[in-house]
Design a protein around this motif. Sequence first.
Motif, PDB file in Angstrom:
ATOM      1  N   GLY A 213       0.773  -1.220  -0.072  1.00 24.17           N
ATOM      2  CA  GLY A 213       0.133  -0.126   0.025  1.00 24.17           C
ATOM      3  C   GLY A 213       0.726   1.221   0.014  1.00 24.17           C
ATOM      4  O   GLY A 213       0.227   2.454  -0.288  1.00 24.17           O
ATOM      5  N   LEU A 214       1.924   1.119   0.377  1.00 21.49           N
ATOM      6  CA  LEU A 214       2.772   2.398   0.579  1.00 21.49           C
ATOM      7  C   LEU A 214       4.296   2.178  -0.061  1.00 21.49           C
ATOM      8  O   LEU A 214       4.952   0.944  -0.055  1.00 21.49           O
ATOM      9  CB  LEU A 214       3.086   2.698   2.116  1.00 21.49           C
ATOM     10  N   PHE A 215       5.175   3.156  -0.333  1.00 20.41           N
ATOM     11  CA  PHE A 215       6.475   3.331  -0.690  1.00 20.41           C
ATOM     12  C   PHE A 215       6.963   3.824   0.781  1.00 20.41           C
ATOM     13  O   PHE A 215       7.114   4.935   0.908  1.00 20.41           O
ATOM     14  CB  PHE A 215       6.765   4.179  -1.831  1.00 20.41           C
ATOM     15  N   LEU A 216       7.617   2.895   1.407  1.00 19.69           N
ATOM     16  CA  LEU A 216       8.069   3.339   2.856  1.00 19.69           C
ATOM     17  C   LEU A 216       9.066   4.280   2.768  1.00 19.69           C
ATOM     18  O   LEU A 216       9.267   4.950   3.741  1.00 19.69           O
ATOM     19  CB  LEU A 216       8.395   2.210   3.617  1.00 19.69           C
ATOM     20  N   GLY A 217       9.964   4.159   1.752  1.00 19.87           N
ATOM     21  CA  GLY A 217      11.152   5.074   1.664  1.00 19.87           C
ATOM     22  C   GLY A 217      10.771   6.405   1.095  1.00 19.87           C
ATOM     23  O   GLY A 217      11.956   7.197   0.955  1.00 19.87           O
ATOM     24  N   LEU A 218       9.603   6.686   0.840  1.00 19.03           N
ATOM     25  CA  LEU A 218       9.281   7.915   0.141  1.00 19.03           C
ATOM     26  C   LEU A 218       8.460   8.627   1.132  1.00 19.03           C
ATOM     27  O   LEU A 218       7.785   8.288   1.924  1.00 19.03           O
ATOM     28  CB  LEU A 218       8.257   7.696  -1.095  1.00 19.03           C
ATOM     29  N   PRO A 219       8.298  10.070   0.862  1.00 16.86           N
ATOM     30  CA  PRO A 219       7.573  10.983   1.862  1.00 16.86           C
ATOM     31  C   PRO A 219       5.984  10.765   1.618  1.00 16.86           C
ATOM     32  O   PRO A 219       5.570  10.318   0.617  1.00 16.86           O
ATOM     33  CB  PRO A 219       8.083  12.227   1.240  1.00 16.86           C
ATOM     34  N   ILE A 220       5.544  11.162   2.562  1.00 22.85           N
ATOM     35  CA  ILE A 220       3.919  11.255   2.890  1.00 22.85           C
ATOM     36  C   ILE A 220       3.349  11.867   1.471  1.00 22.85           C
ATOM     37  O   ILE A 220       2.540  11.369   0.632  1.00 22.85           O
ATOM     38  CB  ILE A 220       3.409  11.972   4.243  1.00 22.85           C
TER      39      ILE A 220
END
Length: 496
Positions: free
Chosen positions: A342-349
Amino acid sequence: MNQNIILELQGITKSYPGVPNALDKVSTTLIRGKTHALMGENGAGKSTLIKVLSGALTPDSGELYVEGELIEHMTPFIAQKLGIGVIYQEFNLVTSLSIAENVFLGNMQGNAVMIDRAEVERRTIEIFKEMEIDINPRTLVKDLTVAYMQLVEIVKALSRNVKILVMDEPTAPLTTNEVEILFKIIRKLKEKGVTIVYISHRISEVYQIADHITVMRDGAIVEETTVDGISKDALIRAMVGREVSDTYPQRDFSIGAPVLELRGLSGGFVEGVSFKVHEGEILGLAGLVGAGRTETMRMVFAADKRAEGKTLLYGKEFDPNSPKQAVRAGIGFLPEDRKQQGLFLGLPIKWNISMAILKRISRFLVLNKSKENQTVQDLIRSIQIKTPHDMQLAKNLSGGNQQKVVIAKWLAAKSKVMIFDEPTRGIDVGARHEIYLLMNELCSNGISVVMISSDMEELLGMSDRIVVMSEGRQMRTLEKHEFSQEQIMKYASGMK
């Protein structure tokens, strides 16, 4: 020293840059052969404390005693030697190896030249039999369900003569039946004198399995009691430091016309699923692991290929060839594993939210940064994502705020139907309430919600209707007045 005390902490303190009180003078004791529930919101200090127990972290100050002996410098090797085992949410298994090989990995039986595989398999079977579980030790871990992977982790700890077993959210991926099996095993371990440290956000199960409850908040212990000594409401207050009334908030708006309709949807092992989702409705999907709930909705989202059947959106046939087309049509999917899918954890919100609308906020392949900033800031404000700024990395957020970022992404994409797969898995009680309020707000704005959940209380508390599935088939649709745990389990187990 009291012989019943197996572990004692005295004034354990740990700080990080920017987090001065990750642990703030923590003092507590563990009683031999008891289950100690360790409770608290995300960020309360539970994980840091467990890492100190296991030797993964060295505290700044304080003392740790195991069976009356002061351990001056705990390391993972010493912890294992002392009988301290930890089962984390992310399993530490080698999926390409067999069950037996995983159980005795790093502790193989045999001599310097050859591993005695027969002995390894015999001992694995022996430990499983003690738990009344019949299993083939040669089965590869990659072929196991999540529930059996959990059991392999437990058996691996038992093979090393564990005395203190820490379980971090052990029931998060399990169904109701599998939870009962786990509880049975925990009771057997207690009979053998094993001490359990049980970390969970599911309050109802803590009252089923725990003897003692320790509550942490802001790195400190704020409550220690027996399970009979505190009510659920008081426990929630202790965890969040405030009142959280009505865990499952009521809705005071009406449900509208059908938005999404499935007609005989089939694919893989899923066969002939048909139901409607109305405007402003939360439709629950219930069933045991392997029932086909996620698979059904992945076909709707075009993440999996359908073999037969139709999907209608606002009465018109809707057959996307890819998730991108599904998103453009107004479907949003919040996956069970938000960290991986669901997310790209290494990228900003900011980038996590805007990536679903890049085409809409760009012109001639040039991103309109002003529009991106405005969209992101409006969403952060409206759904109250707790963050110092929109360039905060997603991996640094709590589970509840990570889930809000995924919701914000689909709101930015103007989704009309949102599919929530296990919406509150790994989310603490205070953040759960916020997610439920947010789901209600989505519905009040005319968005339709499909909620796949293995949490029985969540299904009963949040759904307007519940579709029960078993082995890829739709068994029954329950109306609100028909809701009960018994009804759901009856149909989920395949009874007609």
